[in-house]
Design a protein around this motif. Structure first.
Motif, short mmCIF file in Angstrom:
data_model
loop_
_atom_site.label_atom_id
_atom_site.label_comp_id
_atom_site.label_asym_id
_atom_site.label_seq_id
_atom_site.Cartn_x
_atom_site.Cartn_y
_atom_site.Cartn_z
N GLY A 1 0.79 -1.23 0.00
CA GLY A 1 0.00 0.00 0.00
C GLY A 1 0.81 1.27 0.00
O GLY A 1 0.29 2.34 -0.32
N ALA A 2 2.10 1.19 0.33
CA ALA A 2 2.90 2.39 0.51
C ALA A 2 3.82 2.72 -0.66
O ALA A 2 4.42 3.78 -0.68
CB ALA A 2 3.75 2.24 1.79
N TYR A 3 3.90 1.83 -1.64
CA TYR A 3 4.88 2.02 -2.72
C TYR A 3 4.20 1.91 -4.08
O TYR A 3 3.55 0.89 -4.38
CB TYR A 3 6.00 0.98 -2.59
CG TYR A 3 6.75 1.10 -1.30
CD1 TYR A 3 7.83 1.96 -1.18
CD2 TYR A 3 6.34 0.39 -0.16
CE1 TYR A 3 8.51 2.09 0.02
CE2 TYR A 3 7.00 0.52 1.04
CZ TYR A 3 8.10 1.38 1.13
OH TYR A 3 8.75 1.51 2.33
N PRO A 4 4.36 2.92 -4.93
CA PRO A 4 3.63 2.94 -6.20
C PRO A 4 4.03 1.82 -7.15
O PRO A 4 3.18 1.30 -7.89
CB PRO A 4 4.00 4.31 -6.79
CG PRO A 4 5.30 4.67 -6.15
CD PRO A 4 5.22 4.10 -4.76
N ASP A 5 5.31 1.44 -7.16
CA ASP A 5 5.72 0.37 -8.08
C ASP A 5 5.16 -0.98 -7.63
O ASP A 5 4.84 -1.83 -8.46
CB ASP A 5 7.25 0.31 -8.21
CG ASP A 5 7.97 0.22 -6.88
OD1 ASP A 5 7.42 0.68 -5.86
OD2 ASP A 5 9.09 -0.32 -6.84
N PHE A 6 5.00 -1.18 -6.32
CA PHE A 6 4.37 -2.40 -5.82
C PHE A 6 2.92 -2.47 -6.30
O PHE A 6 2.44 -3.51 -6.76
CB PHE A 6 4.39 -2.44 -4.29
CG PHE A 6 5.70 -2.87 -3.69
CD1 PHE A 6 5.76 -3.93 -2.80
CD2 PHE A 6 6.88 -2.22 -3.99
CE1 PHE A 6 6.95 -4.33 -2.22
CE2 PHE A 6 8.09 -2.61 -3.43
CZ PHE A 6 8.13 -3.67 -2.55
N ILE A 7 2.22 -1.34 -6.16
CA ILE A 7 0.82 -1.28 -6.56
C ILE A 7 0.68 -1.54 -8.06
O ILE A 7 -0.17 -2.33 -8.50
CB ILE A 7 0.22 0.09 -6.18
CG1 ILE A 7 0.17 0.23 -4.64
CG2 ILE A 7 -1.16 0.27 -6.78
CD1 ILE A 7 -0.22 1.61 -4.16
N TRP A 8 1.53 -0.91 -8.85
CA TRP A 8 1.47 -1.07 -10.30
C TRP A 8 1.79 -2.53 -10.68
O TRP A 8 1.10 -3.11 -11.53
CB TRP A 8 2.47 -0.13 -10.97
CG TRP A 8 2.52 -0.29 -12.46
CD1 TRP A 8 1.71 0.33 -13.37
CD2 TRP A 8 3.41 -1.13 -13.21
NE1 TRP A 8 2.03 -0.08 -14.65
CE2 TRP A 8 3.08 -0.97 -14.58
CE3 TRP A 8 4.45 -2.00 -12.88
CZ2 TRP A 8 3.74 -1.64 -15.60
CZ3 TRP A 8 5.10 -2.68 -13.89
CH2 TRP A 8 4.76 -2.50 -15.24
N GLN A 9 2.81 -3.10 -10.07
CA GLN A 9 3.19 -4.48 -10.40
C GLN A 9 2.07 -5.47 -10.08
O GLN A 9 1.82 -6.41 -10.84
CB GLN A 9 4.46 -4.88 -9.64
CG GLN A 9 5.74 -4.37 -10.27
CD GLN A 9 6.96 -4.82 -9.50
OE1 GLN A 9 7.22 -4.36 -8.39
NE2 GLN A 9 7.73 -5.71 -10.09
N PHE A 10 1.40 -5.25 -8.94
CA PHE A 10 0.33 -6.18 -8.60
C PHE A 10 -0.85 -6.03 -9.55
O PHE A 10 -1.51 -7.03 -9.90
CB PHE A 10 -0.13 -5.97 -7.15
CG PHE A 10 -1.07 -7.03 -6.67
CD1 PHE A 10 -0.63 -8.33 -6.50
CD2 PHE A 10 -2.40 -6.73 -6.42
CE1 PHE A 10 -1.50 -9.33 -6.08
CE2 PHE A 10 -3.28 -7.71 -5.98
CZ PHE A 10 -2.82 -9.01 -5.82
N ALA A 11 -1.11 -4.81 -10.01
CA ALA A 11 -2.16 -4.59 -11.00
C ALA A 11 -1.84 -5.34 -12.30
O ALA A 11 -2.73 -5.95 -12.91
CB ALA A 11 -2.33 -3.10 -11.27
N GLN A 12 -0.57 -5.32 -12.68
CA GLN A 12 -0.16 -6.05 -13.88
C GLN A 12 -0.30 -7.56 -13.68
O GLN A 12 -0.65 -8.30 -14.61
CB GLN A 12 1.29 -5.70 -14.23
CG GLN A 12 1.53 -4.23 -14.55
CD GLN A 12 0.67 -3.72 -15.68
OE1 GLN A 12 0.64 -4.31 -16.76
NE2 GLN A 12 -0.04 -2.63 -15.43
#
Length: 436
Positions: free
Chosen positions: A368-379
């Motif tokens: 929840g705190a890192y944008p690249d984590f969020i983007w990667q999980f969306a992918q």
């Protein structure tokens, strides 16, 4: 400059560092298994947050990582004793680089430094004395080396510490707010927990952190201040080891000090009967210009990469873009909450994703705190849906708190992250502007 870089000097510091380095990386490798680090980061997760572009490395995660780390530990032993040094050092550099790139849930700047030093050591003649290689091949044995080997290490450390010091010159560090947040997590420590909550301790830690990082290398280089600097380094790094529990880095940092002391003193303490190399002769290598050119390019990269965030839109403290690989060490505390919702583009069916079904507890704390984590999980959700012949959109609602401040909206909830591309060297517009 030719004389400065290519004169022959005593190699005691490099030989001693090889021994310490091999021991430390062996302890790091075996310790990662014993402490459960390998299990938590590379065995249990069914989906790993690798560095973007290196997702293919995930094919080697799982139970086989125990054997992987055992092999790394063995290479550390080989490096320490100087057995098949070049092959052992190259093997560790490759293996550790893969470990570093295949997961960032437990990201640490020190892991990046270990990767850089490992590759640097591949090209250093660190097995020419006190090694199995030198014993088996007496022609290899020498007590001298070109001076530039020493100065490469010194310059690399100067970059690391200087950038780390400058990065601390921001509001939450200077008003001691971040130090307070950092120490709150240590309140239950035996004996020192309450001590670490004192306001005056926070002020000392903040000021000393800036000054130490800025001055330690010059102080070690200057002979009159060298002993005092070494004593302060011992205190500083042992404090970090005890309070922050950051693996081998404090001891690796102390191992680097062998490059700053007089070789004869090192030989008197560690080598006993070994003789020093006395005459500093100038012996330029055959490919002098090529060597200089390669290292100039390397250090220009090292100087430029950590400041790339200044060319991005918004504040790196908020966006995290350009934070990694930039020696921004222990600068912020982030926490966040995020919900993922998928929408089937054909049926308009909405589905709220239960993260418990995909991620470990440690990963859920991070995502929840890192944008690249969020983007990667969306992918990842997009790829999973494609396997079922579904075409989905992925939307998120997320909020982030930095250094204990109130939670603020983080990712634009109107953007379909499944259709977004990740930009490494410019701002990703799906990150909302930082709050004033």
């Amino acid at each position: 400059m030719t004389t400065f870089l290519f004169k022959k000097i005593d190699n005691a510091g490099l030989i001693l560092f090889r021994i310490f380095f091999g021991i430390l990386i062996s302890l790091e490798s075996f310790g990662a298994i014993l402490t459960g680090w390998v299990k938590a980061n590379l065995v249990e997760p069914t989906f790993n947050f690798s560095f973007i572009g290196f997702e293919w490395l995930n094919i080697i995660t799982g139970p086989s990582m125990y054997a992987y780390f055992i092999i790394m530990g063995i290479t550390g032993i080989f490096i320490s004793v100087g057995y098949k040094y070049r092959y052992s050092m190259l093997a560790f550099a490759l293996l550790w680089s893969c470990v570093y790139l295949m997961q960032k849930t437990s990201y640490n700047n020190h892991y990046y430094l270990l990767m850089l030093i490992s590759w640097i050591m591949v090209f250093f003649p660190a097995n020419t004395d006190l090694s199995v290689d030198a014993k088996n091949n007496p022609e290899l044995r020498t007590t001298k080396m070109h001076a530039y080997y020493k100065y490469i290490i010194v310059l690399q450390l100067t970059i690391v510490y200087t950038y780390a010091s400058v990065a601390k010159l921001y509001a939450d560090w200077l008003d001691f707010g971040f130090i307070k947040v950092l120490m709150q997590n240590k309140a239950d420590y035996f004996l020192i927990g309450e001590f670490l909550q004192l306001a005056w301790v926070h002020k000392i830690v903040a000021v000393f952190g800036i000054l130490f990082d800025l001055l330690i290398i010059p102080a070690l280089l200057w002979k009159p201040s060298r002993k005092i600097a070494f004593i302060l380094a011992i205190f500083f790094h042992l404090f970090n080891s005890i309070v922050f529990q950051i693996g081998i880095f404090p001891y690796l940092a102390l191992a680097f000090t062998v490059f700053f002391f007089e070789p004869q003193k090192l030989r008197d303490i560690f080598f006993l009967k070994e003789k020093k190399y006395k005459v500093h002769t100038l012996v330029p290598p055959k490919h002098k210009k090529l060597i200089v050119g390669i290292w100039v390019i390397y250090f220009l990269f090292q100087l430029g990469l950590p400041i790339r965030h200044h060319f991005f839109k918004d504040n790196v403290l908020w966006t995290e873009e350009g934070h990694r690989l930039s020696w921004r060490m222990m600068l912020r505390s982030r926490s966040g909450s995020v919900t993922f919702t998928t929408v089937d583009k054909d049926t308009s069916e909405k589905k709220r994703i239960n993260l418990n079904n995909y991620l470990t507890k440690k990963q859920r704390r991070k995502i929840g705190a890192y944008p690249d984590f969020i983007w990667q999980f969306a992918q990842h959700l997009k790829k999973e849906a494609k396997k079922e012949n579904k075409n989905i959109a992925v939307y998120v609602n997320s909020r982030v708190s930095i250094n204990g401040k109130p939670y603020q909206p983080f990712i634009d909830p109107k953007v379909d992250l499944a259709q977004e591309k990740w930009h490494h060297f410019k701002h990703n517009n799906f990150i909302l502007p930082s709050p004033k």
